[in-house]
Design a protein around this motif. Structure first.
Motif, PDB file in Angstrom:
ATOM      1  N   ARG A 165       2.737   8.310  -3.017  1.00 48.74           N
ATOM      2  CA  ARG A 165       2.771   7.072  -2.246  1.00 48.74           C
ATOM      3  C   ARG A 165       2.904   7.395  -0.761  1.00 48.74           C
ATOM      4  NH1 ARG A 165       7.616   2.683  -2.686  1.00 48.74           N
ATOM      5  NH2 ARG A 165       7.158   2.937  -4.905  1.00 48.74           N
ATOM      6  N   HIS A 166       2.117   6.691   0.056  1.00 48.22           N
ATOM      7  CA  HIS A 166       2.239   6.821   1.509  1.00 48.22           C
ATOM      8  C   HIS A 166       2.664   5.482   2.092  1.00 48.22           C
ATOM      9  CE1 HIS A 166       0.214   6.584   5.647  1.00 48.22           C
ATOM     10  NE2 HIS A 166       1.346   7.259   5.782  1.00 48.22           N
ATOM     11  N   VAL A 167       3.683   5.505   2.946  1.00 49.98           N
ATOM     12  CA  VAL A 167       4.198   4.302   3.596  1.00 49.98           C
ATOM     13  C   VAL A 167       4.161   4.521   5.102  1.00 49.98           C
ATOM     14  CG1 VAL A 167       6.188   2.772   3.900  1.00 49.98           C
ATOM     15  CG2 VAL A 167       5.696   3.757   1.642  1.00 49.98           C
ATOM     16  N   SER A 168       3.517   3.588   5.814  1.00 50.58           N
ATOM     17  CA  SER A 168       3.523   3.601   7.281  1.00 50.58           C
ATOM     18  C   SER A 168       4.572   2.616   7.772  1.00 50.58           C
ATOM     19  CB  SER A 168       2.151   3.208   7.835  1.00 50.58           C
ATOM     20  OG  SER A 168       1.171   4.158   7.485  1.00 50.58           O
ATOM     21  N   SER A 336      -5.535   1.629  12.614  1.00 54.10           N
ATOM     22  CA  SER A 336      -4.688   2.469  11.760  1.00 54.10           C
ATOM     23  C   SER A 336      -5.237   2.459  10.345  1.00 54.10           C
ATOM     24  CB  SER A 336      -3.241   1.962  11.772  1.00 54.10           C
ATOM     25  OG  SER A 336      -3.178   0.631  11.326  1.00 54.10           O
ATOM     26  N   GLY A 337      -4.923   3.483   9.610  1.00 57.96           N
ATOM     27  CA  GLY A 337      -5.476   3.606   8.267  1.00 57.96           C
ATOM     28  C   GLY A 337      -4.837   2.696   7.243  1.00 57.96           C
ATOM     29  N   ASP A 338      -3.637   2.192   7.508  1.00 56.78           N
ATOM     30  CA  ASP A 338      -2.912   1.382   6.535  1.00 56.78           C
ATOM     31  C   ASP A 338      -2.553   0.055   7.183  1.00 56.78           C
ATOM     32  OD1 ASP A 338      -1.400   0.349   4.510  1.00 56.78           O
ATOM     33  OD2 ASP A 338       0.142   1.894   4.543  1.00 56.78           O
ATOM     34  N   VAL A 339      -3.042  -1.056   6.627  1.00 61.38           N
ATOM     35  CA  VAL A 339      -2.774  -2.377   7.198  1.00 61.38           C
ATOM     36  C   VAL A 339      -1.737  -3.144   6.386  1.00 61.38           C
ATOM     37  CG1 VAL A 339      -5.046  -2.555   8.248  1.00 61.38           C
ATOM     38  CG2 VAL A 339      -4.702  -3.403   5.918  1.00 61.38           C
ATOM     39  N   GLY A 344       7.641  -4.645   4.763  1.00 57.02           N
ATOM     40  CA  GLY A 344       7.599  -4.773   3.310  1.00 57.02           C
ATOM     41  C   GLY A 344       7.452  -3.436   2.623  1.00 57.02           C
ATOM     42  N   GLY A 345       6.622  -2.555   3.186  1.00 60.02           N
ATOM     43  CA  GLY A 345       6.447  -1.236   2.591  1.00 60.02           C
ATOM     44  C   GLY A 345       7.717  -0.414   2.613  1.00 60.02           C
ATOM     45  N   LEU A 346       8.443  -0.462   3.740  1.00 64.14           N
ATOM     46  CA  LEU A 346       9.686   0.300   3.825  1.00 64.14           C
ATOM     47  C   LEU A 346      10.740  -0.286   2.893  1.00 64.14           C
ATOM     48  CD1 LEU A 346      11.021   2.673   5.373  1.00 64.14           C
ATOM     49  CD2 LEU A 346      11.997   0.948   6.895  1.00 64.14           C
ATOM     50  N   ALA A 347      10.794  -1.618   2.794  1.00 59.53           N
ATOM     51  CA  ALA A 347      11.777  -2.245   1.908  1.00 59.53           C
ATOM     52  C   ALA A 347      11.504  -1.889   0.453  1.00 59.53           C
ATOM     53  CB  ALA A 347      11.759  -3.764   2.101  1.00 59.53           C
ATOM     54  N   ASP A 351      13.989   0.240  -2.056  1.00 57.66           N
ATOM     55  CA  ASP A 351      14.404  -0.258  -3.369  1.00 57.66           C
ATOM     56  C   ASP A 351      14.153   0.785  -4.455  1.00 57.66           C
ATOM     57  OD1 ASP A 351      15.209  -2.622  -2.279  1.00 57.66           O
ATOM     58  OD2 ASP A 351      13.375  -3.725  -2.770  1.00 57.66           O
ATOM     59  N   ASP A 352      12.991   1.431  -4.414  1.00 59.07           N
ATOM     60  CA  ASP A 352      12.682   2.459  -5.414  1.00 59.07           C
ATOM     61  C   ASP A 352      13.600   3.665  -5.270  1.00 59.07           C
ATOM     62  OD1 ASP A 352      10.724   0.922  -6.539  1.00 59.07           O
ATOM     63  OD2 ASP A 352       9.061   1.902  -5.498  1.00 59.07           O
TER      64      ASP A 352
END
Length: 691
Positions: A165-168, A336-339, A344-347, A351-352
């Motif tokens: 998983r990648h998170v920006s 950017s590559g991730d929109v 939300g992605g960091l949250a 959580d995981d």
């Protein structure tokens, strides 16, 4: 407030200079060929300045710079005129980057759970723990990624580790404008306002001239338009004084409730909306009415800009208003590559991590332990991950919470590529051989894919630009810009009217990027700490900015200590700021650091500790403190009287509606064209009693 350190400021600056001098002695030329901006003769004499085009990132976006190199030592950075994000100028962040290169506080080698280590040990760890999992439970956290090379490495990592998983995530993100564009046009888009083409501009808590990736370009475009006649007309509605607000023709302080209500009134004046209008303070209502009149009169050359920190509904309203006005504004797809939403992605990742679903976390050039919302509990979540690796250039809070801390190269030590906010690509060549055993983020990803990989930033970057032959490659590197690489403009339809909901009138916290430290990534730089804030003139710390009425209601005075609770807590001195909105407390980010070194540790309070939701609680604390300031007095007593006496001696007066007999001449034509009001004075200068 605790002292800066056991040493005074002058001693710290002397030590920084000593460390820089030591590193200067070890400078060497990069291994690969680098290309100067202009052809220079062979056998250049010692001491000759050579200029190289390169680039530096801010919040993931590239900005072109010119590096001045003397005897293989970079000594100065200037703006690159050919680059659309710098246009030949710099800001404090570019100026600070050359000092970061020589900073002795930089990380120098990998550090593992048992102490000093090396890259071979980390490669063996990747081979043993990552390869068998096929990426299951592996997460990579980065900042905003616009680099074609980095995006290619992430794609290769997903191929080798399919379940990775990648998170920006950026502390100051663009979630709200992207969500507003997605709702209005069906796809995520970013607005590109053309300030140089606008005759009338309304800023809705926006600060285009303030700190950020486009500060230089906006400032240049604004000043270019300012030089043309007739000058443009600027209005600003904002909660706290800003660089942009200090330059406008008319400004009104307003908190979230009044700003949302102003959008309703403006919509009605532009021909949208229906039903009863909310009540505005008289001064704000006059500004909105006048702004609406001027915006409609300048159809096709009128622009409304919403601040990045404003909610989605305010951005949606601005998109509708600009459509109605046929504003000079373009739209492009995100570079950017991730929109996906940053917050939300960091949250979801946090959580995981708390749930034990993440087995390995690799953080590349990001600091969520410091800047993430306290409600996420990111530091506690990292403690539940079996393997944590943090890569950074300086010690930080995330590195201190990680099992592995590995050093990143400075941007001037290796090959990189980035895209500017408009999509223009730059190939950043190194100006000096790496001082320490460091690697780039792309090289660390390469090590995750192939533990036997050898560091080679040039090969990785060159592989992404195979469409350029050798001659075109040399031209692109030497000029600092890849030709015709800007993002294409997107055609959009008409956005529907969205009126932001009017929140209740409550105390609010306004977090703003520091003009010197941004989100905290420059807090280890002593020169940046020494630079004063352009509004309050504070240095080496920051106060909470409040309205004098709020301070009086809470029984506070200048320098009183307060405790603010919202998610986390912060204790810091308070300061009354002229032009602050009632009910709004403003804090700048970048202070309250831990584990970074002598410069930043323990200096001020972290504004990110208040990055949650809900109504804050403020309580007075015992004692008081003050922040160093370069300008404690903003008004010189007696200066106005001197001005009046000067005018009286020449039998002149200031224009005044109250004393028309003193103003026999008509208002100048230029002022009539701009609808500029005359200066209002309580009494006519001729009626004043001479001293």
């Amino acid at each position: 407030m605790p002292p800066v350190s056991a040493l005074d400021r002058r001693a710290i600056l002397r030590l920084i200079a000593t460390g820089a001098a030591t590193l200067l002695a070890s400078c060497g030329r990069p291994k690969e060929d680098i290309h100067p901006l202009a052809n220079q003769p062979e056998g250049t004499l010692p001491g000759t300045v050579r200029r190289y085009a390169t680039a530096l990132p801010l919040a993931g976006y590239g900005r072109g710079v010119t590096g001045l190199v003397v005897d293989e030592r970079p000594i100065k950075l200037e703006g690159l005129a050919a680059h659309p994000a710098s246009l030949g100028s710099t800001d404090p962040f570019i100026e600070a980057a050359i000092l970061d290169l020589y900073d002795p506080q930089r990380l120098r080698a990998p550090f593992g759970p048992t102490g000093p280590s090396n890259w071979s040990a980390l490669a063996a760890l990747f081979r043993e723990q990552l390869a068998p999992t096929r990426g299951r439970g592996v997460a990579v956290l980065t900042g905003r990624v616009t680099s074609p090379t980095m995006l290619a490495q992430l794609a290769a990592a997903r191929t080798a580790l399919p379940e990775m998983r990648h998170v920006s995530w950026e502390p100051f993100d663009d979630d709200a404008p992207l969500a507003a564009a997605r709702a209005a046009f069906g796809r995520p888009l970013l607005a590109r306002p053309r300030l140089q083409d606008a005759d009338v501009v309304l800023l809705l808590d926006a600060d285009p001239l303030g700190p950020g990736p486009e500060q230089i370009a906006h400032a240049r475009n604004w000043s270019d338009r300012r030089r043309k006649a007739p000058m443009h007309r600027l209005y600003s509605i904002e909660a706290s004084p800003s660089l942009s607000g200090s330059m406008v023709d008319r400004r009104q302080a307003a908190g979230p409730r009044d700003l949302a209500a102003a959008c309703h009134v403006l919509a009605a004046a532009l021909g949208g909306g229906s039903g009863p209008l909310p009540t505005l303070p008289p001064q704000l209502e006059r500004l909105v009415r006048d702004a609406a009149r001027d915006l409609k009169a300048a159809h096709g050359r009128a622009l409304v800009i919403a601040g990045e920190r404003q909610p989605e509904a305010v951005h949606a309203f601005a998109a509708w208003a600009n459509g109605v006005l046929a504003a000079p504004q373009d739209w492009i797809a995100p570079v950017s590559g991730d929109v996906s939403p940053h917050r939300g992605g960091l949250a979801a990742l946090a959580d995981d991590m708390h749930a034990g679903r993440i087995g390995a976390l690799v953080v590349l050039d990001a600091n969520p332990v410091y800047a993430a919302a306290p409600a996420l509990g990111f530091k506690q979540a990292m403690a539940r991950v079996p393997l944590t690796i943090a890569a950074s250039r300086f010690g930080d809070e995330t590195g201190a919470a990680s099992q592995w801390r590995v050093p990143l190269s400075h941007f001037l030590e290796d090959w990189h590529d980035w895209r500017a906010p408009d999509g223009t690509a730059s190939i950043a060549q190194p100006l000096v051989h790496p001082f320490f055993d460091t690697r780039t983020p792309a090289a660390i990803l390469d090590l995750m894919i192939d533990p036997a990989a050898r560091p080679g930033s040039f090969d990785a970057v060159r592989a992404q630009w195979t469409g350029l032959d050798d001659a075109a490659w040399r031209t692109a590197v030497a000029s600092g810009v890849v030709p015709d690489s800007a993002a294409p403009l997107e055609r959009v339809g008409t956005a529907g009217l969205v009126l932001p909901p009017i929140p209740p009138q409550t105390l609010t916290i306004d977090l703003r990027p520091s003009s010197q430290l941004y989100d905290g990534r420059f807090s280890t730089n002593a020169w940046a700490q020494e630079c004063p804030d352009p509004i309050t003139k504070e240095a080496w710390g920051s106060s909470a900015r409040m309205h004098a009425g709020d301070m009086s209601r809470l029984g506070l005075k200048e320098g009183s200590l307060i405790r603010i609770d919202r998610g986390g807590s912060a204790i810091l001195p308070v300061r009354a700021v002229s032009g602050q909105a009632l009910g709004t407390v403003t804090l700048v980010t970048g202070y309250g650091r831990e584990g970074t070194g002598q410069i930043a540790d323990g200096l001020g309070a972290s504004a990110w500790a208040l990055g949650g939701n809900g109504t804050p609680r403020i309580a007075a604390q015992e004692g008081g403190s003050s922040v160093a300031t370069t300008q404690p007095v903003f008004a010189l007593e007696g200066e106005l009287e001197k001005l009046f006496r000067f005018l009286l001696r020449r039998r002149r007066c200031l224009p005044s509606r109250r004393s028309p007999r003193c103003c026999p001449t008509r208002r100048p034509a230029a002022m009539r064209r701009r609808n500029t009001p005359w200066l209002s004075t309580p009494t006519c200068a001729l009626d004043a009693t001479p001293a």
